[in-house]
Design an enzyme around this catalytic site. Structure first.
Site, short mmCIF file in Angstrom:
data_model
loop_
_atom_site.label_atom_id
_atom_site.label_comp_id
_atom_site.label_asym_id
_atom_site.label_seq_id
_atom_site.Cartn_x
_atom_site.Cartn_y
_atom_site.Cartn_z
N ASP A 198 135.75 77.61 23.30
CA ASP A 198 136.91 77.61 24.19
C ASP A 198 136.42 77.55 25.64
O ASP A 198 135.46 78.23 26.02
CB ASP A 198 137.76 78.87 23.96
CG ASP A 198 139.15 78.74 24.55
OD1 ASP A 198 140.11 78.67 23.78
OD2 ASP A 198 139.26 78.70 25.80
N ILE A 199 137.08 76.75 26.45
CA ILE A 199 136.66 76.54 27.85
C ILE A 199 136.93 77.78 28.70
O ILE A 199 136.32 77.96 29.75
CB ILE A 199 137.37 75.30 28.43
CG1 ILE A 199 136.58 74.72 29.60
CG2 ILE A 199 138.81 75.59 28.82
CD1 ILE A 199 137.03 73.32 30.01
N GLY A 259 152.55 82.13 22.90
CA GLY A 259 151.45 81.88 23.82
C GLY A 259 150.73 80.57 23.61
O GLY A 259 149.67 80.34 24.19
N GLN A 260 151.30 79.70 22.75
CA GLN A 260 150.65 78.39 22.55
C GLN A 260 150.75 77.56 23.83
O GLN A 260 151.84 77.45 24.41
CB GLN A 260 151.29 77.64 21.38
CG GLN A 260 150.53 76.36 21.01
CD GLN A 260 151.10 75.63 19.80
OE1 GLN A 260 152.15 76.00 19.25
NE2 GLN A 260 150.42 74.59 19.38
N HIS A 298 145.37 74.52 16.30
CA HIS A 298 144.02 75.06 16.45
C HIS A 298 143.96 76.50 15.97
O HIS A 298 144.92 77.25 16.07
CB HIS A 298 143.53 74.97 17.90
CG HIS A 298 144.48 75.55 18.91
ND1 HIS A 298 145.59 74.86 19.38
CD2 HIS A 298 144.51 76.74 19.54
CE1 HIS A 298 146.24 75.61 20.25
NE2 HIS A 298 145.61 76.77 20.35
N LEU A 299 142.80 76.84 15.46
CA LEU A 299 142.51 78.21 15.01
C LEU A 299 141.54 78.83 16.00
O LEU A 299 140.47 78.28 16.25
CB LEU A 299 141.87 78.15 13.62
CG LEU A 299 141.37 79.47 13.04
CD1 LEU A 299 142.55 80.37 12.67
CD2 LEU A 299 140.49 79.22 11.81
N HIS A 300 141.93 79.97 16.59
CA HIS A 300 141.02 80.71 17.46
C HIS A 300 140.13 81.61 16.61
O HIS A 300 140.62 82.30 15.71
CB HIS A 300 141.81 81.64 18.41
CG HIS A 300 142.68 80.95 19.40
ND1 HIS A 300 142.30 80.71 20.70
CD2 HIS A 300 143.95 80.46 19.30
CE1 HIS A 300 143.29 80.13 21.36
NE2 HIS A 300 144.30 79.97 20.53
N ASN A 304 148.44 80.38 17.23
CA ASN A 304 149.69 80.57 17.95
C ASN A 304 150.62 79.40 17.65
O ASN A 304 150.19 78.25 17.64
CB ASN A 304 149.42 80.64 19.46
CG ASN A 304 148.59 81.86 19.84
OD1 ASN A 304 148.78 82.93 19.28
ND2 ASN A 304 147.69 81.70 20.79
P1 AMP Z 1 146.70 78.37 22.78
O1 AMP Z 1 147.10 79.23 23.94
O2 AMP Z 1 146.75 79.07 21.45
O3 AMP Z 1 147.45 77.04 22.77
O4 AMP Z 1 145.16 78.05 23.00
C1 AMP Z 1 144.69 76.93 23.69
C2 AMP Z 1 143.26 77.21 24.03
O5 AMP Z 1 142.64 75.99 24.40
C3 AMP Z 1 143.07 78.17 25.20
O6 AMP Z 1 142.31 79.30 24.78
C4 AMP Z 1 142.33 77.34 26.25
O7 AMP Z 1 141.40 78.07 26.98
C5 AMP Z 1 141.68 76.27 25.38
N1 AMP Z 1 141.37 75.02 26.04
C6 AMP Z 1 142.18 74.29 26.85
N2 AMP Z 1 141.55 73.18 27.28
C7 AMP Z 1 140.31 73.20 26.71
C8 AMP Z 1 139.19 72.33 26.77
N3 AMP Z 1 139.20 71.19 27.48
N4 AMP Z 1 138.08 72.66 26.05
C9 AMP Z 1 138.06 73.79 25.33
N5 AMP Z 1 139.09 74.65 25.23
C10 AMP Z 1 140.20 74.37 25.92
#
Ligand code: AMP
Ligand code: ZN
Length: 114
Positions: A31-32, A93-94, A100-102, A87
């Site tokens: 995650d960035i 909070g999406q 995606h799976l965190h 999410n």
């Molecule tokens: P969500 O809030 O569940 O939609 O999670 C989206 C996640 O994507 C967040 O934790 C962001 O930090 C992550 N994210 C957004 N852009 C990027 C990117 N370019 N590379 C890696 N992670 C990202």
């Protein structure tokens, strides 16, 4: 590929990511903006908006994502505890509308999440 989807752009190689795993179905990358010392995202190559977009035909895909998330957590040294989170929707909070799976770990966590 959906226009303007940041994760589709990562899949296409149009923007960089710290890739940890990829195969024909899924990718995993850091995650960035990590919310924990280990914060990995596991995504399908196929664009889907979120968990609510899954159908019965996706059972093996979502199973594969969870198994890979667990494997990566163990590989990252998180055997003592980690959290797998998906999410669905803005209220949850999406922020990126590509499924995606965190995989989160490396610190103690509280419950319930905020
Ligand atoms: P969500 O809030 O569940 O939609 O999670 C989206 C996640 O994507 C967040 O934790 C962001 O930090 C992550 N994210 C957004 N852009 C990027 C990117 N370019 N590379 C890696 N992670 C990202
Ligand atoms: Zn996408």
């Amino acid at each position: 590929m959906t226009q303007e989807c940041i994760f589709c752009k990562i899949i296409a190689g149009d923007i960089p990511a710290a890739l940890l795993y990829e195969d024909d179905d899924i990718l995993a990358f850091n995650d960035i903006s990590p919310a924990a010392p280990v914060h990995i995202l596991v995504i399908p190559r196929k664009h889907m908006r979120g968990p609510a977009s899954l159908s019965e035909a996706d059972q093996s895909l979502i199973g594969k994502m969870v198994l890979k998330g667990t494997e990566l957590a163990i590989d990252a040294g998180l055997a003592d505890g980690y959290r797998l989170v998906m999410n669905n929707g803005e209220n949850a909070g999406q922020t990126v509308f590509h499924l995606h799976l965190h995989v989160l770990g490396g610190r103690s966590m509280t419950w319930p999440p905020g």
